[in-house]
Every structure is written in structure tokens, then in C-alpha cells.
Motif scaffolding. Structure first.
Motif, PDB file in Angstrom:
ATOM      1  N   ALA A 251       0.831  -1.206   0.000  1.00  0.00           N
ATOM      2  CA  ALA A 251       0.000   0.000   0.000  1.00  0.00           C
ATOM      3  C   ALA A 251       0.871   1.263   0.000  1.00  0.00           C
ATOM      4  N   LEU A 252       1.950   1.239   0.764  1.00  0.00           N
ATOM      5  CA  LEU A 252       2.857   2.397   0.790  1.00  0.00           C
ATOM      6  C   LEU A 252       3.481   2.638  -0.587  1.00  0.00           C
ATOM      7  N   THR A 253       3.816   1.551  -1.271  1.00  0.00           N
ATOM      8  CA  THR A 253       4.386   1.675  -2.613  1.00  0.00           C
ATOM      9  C   THR A 253       3.369   2.264  -3.582  1.00  0.00           C
ATOM     10  N   LYS A 254       2.130   1.725  -3.543  1.00  0.00           N
ATOM     11  CA  LYS A 254       1.080   2.217  -4.437  1.00  0.00           C
ATOM     12  C   LYS A 254       0.704   3.660  -4.119  1.00  0.00           C
ATOM     13  N   GLY A 255       0.719   4.003  -2.815  1.00  0.00           N
ATOM     14  CA  GLY A 255       0.312   5.342  -2.394  1.00  0.00           C
ATOM     15  C   GLY A 255       1.440   6.331  -2.299  1.00  0.00           C
ATOM     16  N   ASN A 256       2.587   5.984  -2.854  1.00  0.00           N
ATOM     17  CA  ASN A 256       3.764   6.871  -2.815  1.00  0.00           C
ATOM     18  C   ASN A 256       4.104   7.323  -1.393  1.00  0.00           C
ATOM     19  N   GLY A 257       4.049   6.365  -0.452  1.00  0.00           N
ATOM     20  CA  GLY A 257       4.424   6.648   0.925  1.00  0.00           C
ATOM     21  C   GLY A 257       3.295   7.122   1.807  1.00  0.00           C
ATOM     22  N   THR A 258       2.075   7.236   1.282  1.00  0.00           N
ATOM     23  CA  THR A 258       0.921   7.676   2.070  1.00  0.00           C
ATOM     24  C   THR A 258       0.395   6.521   2.914  1.00  0.00           C
ATOM     25  N   GLU A 372      10.795 -10.026   1.966  1.00  0.00           N
ATOM     26  CA  GLU A 372      12.204  -9.679   2.138  1.00  0.00           C
ATOM     27  C   GLU A 372      12.985  -9.842   0.835  1.00  0.00           C
ATOM     28  N   ALA A 373      12.597 -10.858   0.050  1.00  0.00           N
ATOM     29  CA  ALA A 373      13.376 -11.201  -1.137  1.00  0.00           C
ATOM     30  C   ALA A 373      12.950 -10.453  -2.395  1.00  0.00           C
ATOM     31  N   PHE A 374      11.651 -10.062  -2.457  1.00  0.00           N
ATOM     32  CA  PHE A 374      11.140  -9.464  -3.686  1.00  0.00           C
ATOM     33  C   PHE A 374      10.343  -8.194  -3.374  1.00  0.00           C
ATOM     34  N   ALA A 375       9.894  -7.529  -4.422  1.00  0.00           N
ATOM     35  CA  ALA A 375       9.057  -6.337  -4.275  1.00  0.00           C
ATOM     36  C   ALA A 375       7.676  -6.740  -3.745  1.00  0.00           C
ATOM     37  N   PRO A 376       6.972  -5.839  -3.017  1.00  0.00           N
ATOM     38  CA  PRO A 376       5.686  -6.201  -2.390  1.00  0.00           C
ATOM     39  C   PRO A 376       4.619  -6.682  -3.367  1.00  0.00           C
ATOM     40  N   HIS A 377       4.620  -6.159  -4.600  1.00  0.00           N
ATOM     41  CA  HIS A 377       3.551  -6.542  -5.527  1.00  0.00           C
ATOM     42  C   HIS A 377       3.673  -8.004  -5.965  1.00  0.00           C
ATOM     43  N   ILE A 378       4.851  -8.598  -5.777  1.00  0.00           N
ATOM     44  CA  ILE A 378       5.030 -10.013  -6.142  1.00  0.00           C
ATOM     45  C   ILE A 378       4.116 -10.902  -5.302  1.00  0.00           C
ATOM     46  N   SER A 379       3.973 -10.584  -4.014  1.00  0.00           N
ATOM     47  CA  SER A 379       3.125 -11.394  -3.142  1.00  0.00           C
ATOM     48  C   SER A 379       1.661 -11.312  -3.563  1.00  0.00           C
ATOM     49  N   VAL A 380       1.225 -10.135  -4.025  1.00  0.00           N
ATOM     50  CA  VAL A 380      -0.151  -9.984  -4.514  1.00  0.00           C
ATOM     51  C   VAL A 380      -0.343 -10.809  -5.785  1.00  0.00           C
ATOM     52  N   MET A 381       0.658 -10.803  -6.643  1.00  0.00           N
ATOM     53  CA  MET A 381       0.581 -11.587  -7.877  1.00  0.00           C
ATOM     54  C   MET A 381       0.556 -13.086  -7.565  1.00  0.00           C
ATOM     55  N   ILE A 382       1.362 -13.527  -6.588  1.00  0.00           N
ATOM     56  CA  ILE A 382       1.366 -14.945  -6.188  1.00  0.00           C
ATOM     57  C   ILE A 382      -0.001 -15.349  -5.655  1.00  0.00           C
ATOM     58  N   CYS A 383      -0.606 -14.475  -4.836  1.00  0.00           N
ATOM     59  CA  CYS A 383      -1.951 -14.745  -4.322  1.00  0.00           C
ATOM     60  C   CYS A 383      -2.949 -14.856  -5.471  1.00  0.00           C
ATOM     61  N   SER A 384      -2.854 -13.960  -6.439  1.00  0.00           N
ATOM     62  CA  SER A 384      -3.769 -13.972  -7.588  1.00  0.00           C
ATOM     63  C   SER A 384      -3.670 -15.285  -8.351  1.00  0.00           C
ATOM     64  N   ILE A 385      -2.442 -15.715  -8.612  1.00  0.00           N
ATOM     65  CA  ILE A 385      -2.236 -16.970  -9.338  1.00  0.00           C
ATOM     66  C   ILE A 385      -2.761 -18.150  -8.525  1.00  0.00           C
ATOM     67  N   SER A 386      -2.562 -18.108  -7.206  1.00  0.00           N
ATOM     68  CA  SER A 386      -3.051 -19.183  -6.332  1.00  0.00           C
ATOM     69  C   SER A 386      -4.564 -19.272  -6.360  1.00  0.00           C
ATOM     70  N   ILE A 387      -5.245 -18.120  -6.404  1.00  0.00           N
ATOM     71  CA  ILE A 387      -6.705 -18.095  -6.464  1.00  0.00           C
ATOM     72  C   ILE A 387      -7.187 -18.726  -7.772  1.00  0.00           C
ATOM     73  N   ILE A 388      -6.494 -18.419  -8.871  1.00  0.00           N
ATOM     74  CA  ILE A 388      -6.852 -19.030 -10.150  1.00  0.00           C
ATOM     75  C   ILE A 388      -6.624 -20.534 -10.106  1.00  0.00           C
ATOM     76  N   LEU A 389      -5.525 -20.979  -9.483  1.00  0.00           N
ATOM     77  CA  LEU A 389      -5.266 -22.419  -9.338  1.00  0.00           C
ATOM     78  C   LEU A 389      -6.346 -23.090  -8.500  1.00  0.00           C
ATOM     79  N   PHE A 390      -6.835 -22.381  -7.495  1.00  0.00           N
ATOM     80  CA  PHE A 390      -7.946 -22.882  -6.684  1.00  0.00           C
ATOM     81  C   PHE A 390      -9.175 -23.119  -7.563  1.00  0.00           C
ATOM     82  N   SER A 391      -9.468 -22.155  -8.427  1.00  0.00           N
ATOM     83  CA  SER A 391     -10.594 -22.297  -9.346  1.00  0.00           C
ATOM     84  C   SER A 391     -10.404 -23.492 -10.282  1.00  0.00           C
ATOM     85  N   VAL A 392      -9.177 -23.646 -10.770  1.00  0.00           N
ATOM     86  CA  VAL A 392      -8.867 -24.759 -11.666  1.00  0.00           C
ATOM     87  C   VAL A 392      -9.000 -26.094 -10.938  1.00  0.00           C
ATOM     88  N   TYR A 393      -8.613 -26.127  -9.643  1.00  0.00           N
ATOM     89  CA  TYR A 393      -8.749 -27.345  -8.849  1.00  0.00           C
ATOM     90  C   TYR A 393     -10.213 -27.768  -8.753  1.00  0.00           C
TER      91      TYR A 393
END
Length: 417
Positions: A251-258, A372-393
Motif C-alpha cells: 500500500a505504501l508503494t502504491k500510495g507513494n508513501g501515504t 524480504e526477497a522481492f518487491a511487495p507486488h510479487i506477493s499480490v501476484m502470487i496470491c492472484s495466481i493461487s486463487i486461479i489455481l484454486f478455481s482450476v482445482y
């Protein structure tokens, strides 16, 4: 829109009012409790311990649920809220006298969370008794609307309120709310189910009865569709916590520190779940399997947009994606309440919530590593892909894919339960 008759029923009004009063204070309590730990310790590490304590109580809920069989539901609700209120009042009492210790506060947060794990399945158990099994979806929608509606209001303003009045007064307000709820629940007059109990004359016999009840909950669901639902909820929860662990930094990244951007994302999640609760009664006639597959595939796509788009469209898609979570919550718990025998409802629902809670610390650890290892938006993308995999399951499972509408789903087909 015509109001359902059960809404005017005395016991439902009492339960709904109790949930209403509870939500008034709980938003303040959650923020104030975390801030109090941080203020006393001066360390984010202790805040993490507080979160761990609360989630650990959730993971232990399957061990707590069978205890509800040894007291009347009404008494359990009255005395549990009374005890929680009195426990929390010890915080301002000690603060204004001998002073507070951070370990004491963390311990109280854990104990209060344990009592919450005890009362939540009882509320789920008494709801079919109060409104009748035919009204479960609508009744759950009413209660969830209250919960999520107030979550939105307090997530947007609780931080400001706590800053204005202080953490100790905020916790005191929640304690008083619990005492009021305890008094309110003394007016319940719903019929108590006649559940046979062993005559507990010793610690040994009590332990044997408890273990028997605990096993009974597992045995009741082992050949049903509930384990598949548990797997689904655990998977979703791990994916969600991976994302929410990194949400402040995201959120801080998207909001430019807000910093306010974080509150906007939290409120968006609650708003989406509220919309899901509101629309669920209109969707209950759609085939359950197809509904889950389509809505969660859509959520995955929308949260990909959340990860990649600027702040405003990101928040809007985050809100829209959360609608499916609200729908799933209402439909799953409603199907259990409609089909599970009264004395097992609390234990079955607790198995679901315990499994979900067990996934939370796992997701937090994974999310922390990713953050710690990647940019914050990577975790949101991983969650998104996981949700799609859930649908596929669900799509790949013929049993889940072909599930009929929630009114006709048979959780125990061929189970002999």
C-alpha cells in the motif's frame, strides 16, 4: 424488499443486537491492543508475538469446541462474554494503579481469543435453532452484513479514534460492550437441544468424554465433502495471508508513501466481503460448483490488476475481488448449518476455522520471506495466481464441479453420517 419473518423473531433480534454491539468495540480493540503492546514494548517484535498469540488461539479452536457440549448454549454465551469483559477491564485497572507489563497484555489477548473461539461456534450452532434451517442463508447474510459493515466503518476511523482517546480507554469501551452483550444474552429463550452427556464424576471420565467428543467431530465429517472444503479454505487462507502480510508495504508503494493507503485497502476488502454477503441470498439458486469456479477465477484476474495498476483502480479491483470471499463464507457455513446435526455444528465449523487458522502462520512465514526477497507486488501476484489455481482445482474435480445449488448440496452423500 419484503422483510423475512425471522428478522422480527425475539431471539434473532437479540443475537443481531449482540453482534452489533460487539462490532462497535471490536474494531477499536484490535487496533488498541496492538498499539498498546507496541507502546509498552517499543518493539515490533512484540507486536508480532501478539499476532502469533491471537492466531494460535484460532488454530487451537478445534480443541476448544467440544467443551461447548458441557454447558447450555445460553449460559456459555452469557458467561463467556462476561468473563472476557472482566478480563479486559483489568487492563485499565492495572494501568491506573501498579502499571502494565507487556507479557500480561499479550497473555490477555491470547485468553480473550480463546474465549472467542469457544463462543463463535456456539453462535453458529444456535442460529438454525433460532431461525430454522430454511432461513440459514438469509440469517447469515444479515449477521455478516453487520460484521462487515462495521469493519468498513472502523477500519476507516478506528486508528484516528484510538489516537484521539488513547489505547486504554479504547480497550475499556470494548470491555463495556462485552458486559452489555452478556446482559443482553440473558434474555435468550430459544429451546435448548436435549444432548445426552455422561455424568462427569471425575477428571478421568471428563477427559474420556472430551476425547470422545473430539473424535466424534472428525469421524462425523471424514467421509463427507467437508474435508475437501477444509483443503480449499486452507489453500485460500495461505494465499491470502501471503498477500496481507505484505499489504502495508504494498500500500505504501502504491500510495507513494501515504500511510492512509493501507487503511483504504483494508476497507476495500471489508466492503467487497460485505457486498458478497448482501448478494449471496440472490445467488443461492446457482449451482454451487460453477459459482465458486467462475467467481474465484474472476477474483484471481482482478487481483492481478490490483498488483499492476495505479492506486485507485488497484483498490477498486481489490474490493471487487473480495466479493467472492464473502460469497464463499456465507454459502459454506450455511450448507453446514443446514445439514449437520445440531450437536455437531459447532465442532464441524470449528474444524474449518481451525484449519484456516493453522494456514495463517504458514502463510505469514512464506509472505515474510517473499517480502524480504522481492518487491511487495510479487506477493499480490502470487496470491492472484493461487486463487486461479484454486478455481482450476474445483474445475478439475468432478465432485466439486458438479455440486448443485446450496439448497440441494448433499455434504454427506454416501457417508453414512
Amino acid at each position: 424488499m419484503k422483510m423475512k419473518p425471522f428478522v422480527r423473531e425475539r431471539n434473532f433480534l437479540l443475537l443481531m443486537t449482540g453482534v452489533f454491539i460487539n462490532e462497535i468495540g471490536s474494531g477499536l480493540y484490535l487496533i488498541a491492543g496492538m498499539l498498546l503492546v507496541l507502546n509498552l514494548s517499543g518493539s515490533v517484535f512484540f507486536s508480532g508475538l501478539a499476532v502469533f498469540a491471537i492466531t494460535s488461539a484460532g488454530a487451537m479452536s478445534f480443541l476448544i469446541a467440544p467443551l461447548a457440549n458441557y454447558a447450555k448454549y445460553k449460559n456459555s454465551l452469557v458467561y463467556s462474554n462476561l468473563i472476557k469483559g472482566l478480563i479486559l477491564l483489568s487492563i485499565p485497572l492495572l494501568h491506573y494503579t501498579i502499571g502494565l507489563n507487556v507479557w500480561y497484555v499479550i497473555s490477555l489477548l491470547f485468553i480473550v481469543a480463546l474465549f472467542t473461539q469457544y463462543t463463535y461456534p456456539i453462535e453458529s450452532t444456535v442460529l438454525p435453532i433460532i431461525v430454522g434451517k430454511d432461513n440459514i442463508v438469509e440469517a447469515n447474510s444479515y449477521l455478516q452484513t453487520i460484521r462487515e459493515g462495521f469493519n468498513i466503518a472502523f477500519l476507516a476511523g478506528a486508528g484516528i479514534i484510538v489516537t484521539f482517546i488513547g489505547t486504554i480507554p479504547a480497550i475499556s469501551i470494548f470491555a463495556v460492550c462485552l458486559l452489555v452483550v452478556s446482559l443482553l444474552y440473558t434474555f435468550f429463550n430459544f429451546p435448548q437441544p436435549d444432548i445426552s452427556r455422561e455424568n462427569l464424576k471425575s477428571v478421568q471420565s471428563a477427559t474420556i468424554a472430551y476425547v470422545s467428543d473430539l473424535k466424534g467431530g472428525f469421524n462425523y465429517i471424514k467421509n463427507s465433502l467437508v474435508p475437501k472444503m477444509i483443503f480449499s479454505i486452507v489453500f485460500i487462507n495461505i494465499a491470502m495471508v501471503i498477500m496481507t502480510t505484505n499489504l502495508p508495504a504494498f500500500a505504501l508503494t502504491k500510495g507513494n508513501g501515504t500511510e492512509a493507503a493501507y487503511g483504504f485497502y483494508l476497507a476495500a476488502m471489508s466492503l467487497g466481503m460485505l457486498i458478497g454477503a448482501l448478494v449471496t441470498p440472490k445467488l443461492k439458486h446457482i449451482d454451487f460448483g460453477k459459482l465458486i469456479i467462475v467467481t474465484f477465477f474472476g477474483t484471481g484476474l482482478m487481483w492481478m490488476g490490483t498488483a499492476t495498476l495505479p492506486l485507485i483502480p488497484s483498490i477498486m479491483l481489490y474490493c471487487a475481488g473480495a466479493v467472492s470471499i464473502g460469497v464463499l463464507n456465507i454459502l459454506v457455513f450455511s450448507s453446514i448449518q443446514k445439514q449437520v446435526e445440531t450437536q455437531f455444528i459447532g465442532r464441524v465449523i470449528t474444524l474449518l476455522t481451525s484449519a484456516a487458522s493453522i494456514g495463517m502462520p504458514v502463510g505469514a512465514l512464506i509472505g515474510g520471506f517473499i517480502g524480504e526477497a522481492f518487491a511487495p507486488h510479487i506477493s499480490v501476484m502470487i496470491c492472484s495466481i493461487s486463487i486461479i489455481l484454486f478455481s482450476v482445482y474445483w474445475l478439475s474435480s468432478s465432485v466439486l464441479r458438479k455440486l448443485p445449488s446450496i439448497e440441494h448440496v448433499n455434504l454427506f452423500s454416501g457417508s453414512g453420517a
